[in-house]
Design a protein around this motif. Structure first.
Motif, PDB file in Angstrom:
ATOM      1  N   VAL A  81      63.510   7.463 -38.678  1.00 13.39           N
ATOM      2  CA  VAL A  81      62.397   6.728 -39.311  1.00 13.39           C
ATOM      3  C   VAL A  81      61.530   6.095 -38.221  1.00 13.39           C
ATOM      4  O   VAL A  81      60.295   6.214 -38.237  1.00 13.39           O
ATOM      5  CB  VAL A  81      62.913   5.649 -40.288  1.00 13.39           C
ATOM      6  N   LEU A  82      62.174   5.432 -37.269  1.00 12.39           N
ATOM      7  CA  LEU A  82      61.432   4.803 -36.168  1.00 12.39           C
ATOM      8  C   LEU A  82      60.715   5.840 -35.311  1.00 12.39           C
ATOM      9  O   LEU A  82      59.574   5.614 -34.883  1.00 12.39           O
ATOM     10  CB  LEU A  82      62.371   3.956 -35.311  1.00 12.39           C
ATOM     11  N   LEU A  83      61.366   6.950 -35.068  1.00 15.20           N
ATOM     12  CA  LEU A  83      60.761   8.021 -34.282  1.00 15.20           C
ATOM     13  C   LEU A  83      59.473   8.523 -34.938  1.00 15.20           C
ATOM     14  O   LEU A  83      58.448   8.680 -34.279  1.00 15.20           O
ATOM     15  CB  LEU A  83      61.760   9.173 -34.138  1.00 15.20           C
ATOM     16  N   GLN A  84      59.520   8.732 -36.241  1.00 15.72           N
ATOM     17  CA  GLN A  84      58.328   9.230 -36.932  1.00 15.72           C
ATOM     18  C   GLN A  84      57.251   8.162 -37.066  1.00 15.72           C
ATOM     19  O   GLN A  84      56.064   8.484 -37.058  1.00 15.72           O
ATOM     20  CB  GLN A  84      58.688   9.802 -38.303  1.00 15.72           C
ATOM     21  N   ALA A  85      57.647   6.914 -37.178  1.00 15.39           N
ATOM     22  CA  ALA A  85      56.642   5.842 -37.179  1.00 15.39           C
ATOM     23  C   ALA A  85      55.900   5.853 -35.844  1.00 15.39           C
ATOM     24  O   ALA A  85      54.660   5.719 -35.806  1.00 15.39           O
ATOM     25  CB  ALA A  85      57.303   4.489 -37.425  1.00 15.39           C
ATOM     26  N   GLY A  86      56.623   6.047 -34.764  1.00 15.63           N
ATOM     27  CA  GLY A  86      55.991   6.169 -33.451  1.00 15.63           C
ATOM     28  C   GLY A  86      55.127   7.418 -33.347  1.00 15.63           C
ATOM     29  O   GLY A  86      54.048   7.392 -32.749  1.00 15.63           O
ATOM     30  N   ALA A  87      55.576   8.512 -33.951  1.00 14.22           N
ATOM     31  CA  ALA A  87      54.799   9.751 -33.919  1.00 14.22           C
ATOM     32  C   ALA A  87      53.476   9.578 -34.662  1.00 14.22           C
ATOM     33  O   ALA A  87      52.433  10.061 -34.203  1.00 14.22           O
ATOM     34  CB  ALA A  87      55.602  10.887 -34.533  1.00 14.22           C
TER      35      ALA A  87
END
Length: 119
Positions: A81-87
């Motif tokens: 979830v955090l990775l995609q928020a950053g993406a």
């Protein structure tokens, strides 16, 4: 085992295994047609990002399959979830408004996180 978890987690993990493996093994030139943003980050960061994606996918699948270290599954889902928020942030700050895939992935990861809490 929670069937709903597997219905959401397996395709999500397969996507991240594929995408992460590409980022770890391919050159910038090979990635550029699929990922226009690769020139904006250093190559070691791109490789690290791919490694995190592969580890996240592994964390979604192995703990529930083996019954060992079950808290790693929701941790992996939360990390994705955090990775995609950053993406999404990387896409938007670079002027790229094509975030539909990222929105779908963050939603799938959030649902997986919610389902993983019931494992």
């Amino acid at each position: 085992m929670n069937i709903a978890y597997w219905i959401v987690a397996v395709p999500l993990a397969l996507f991240y295994l594929y995408a992460g493996t590409l980022k770890v093994t391919r050159s910038r030139d090979q990635l550029r047609p699929m990922m226009a943003w690769v020139d904006r980050i250093p190559l070691p960061a791109l490789r690290a990002l791919g490694t995190v994606e592969v580890l996240g996918a592994t964390g979604l699948l192995l703990p529930p399959l083996t019954g060992i270290a079950l808290p790693l599954a929701p941790a992996a889902a939360g990390g994705l979830v955090l990775l995609q928020a950053g993406a999404i942030a990387v896409h938007l700050t670079g002027g790229d408004r094509r975030i539909a895939l990222n929105a779908g992935l963050v939603t799938s990861a959030a649902v997986t996180l919610w389902l993983a809490t019931g494992l």
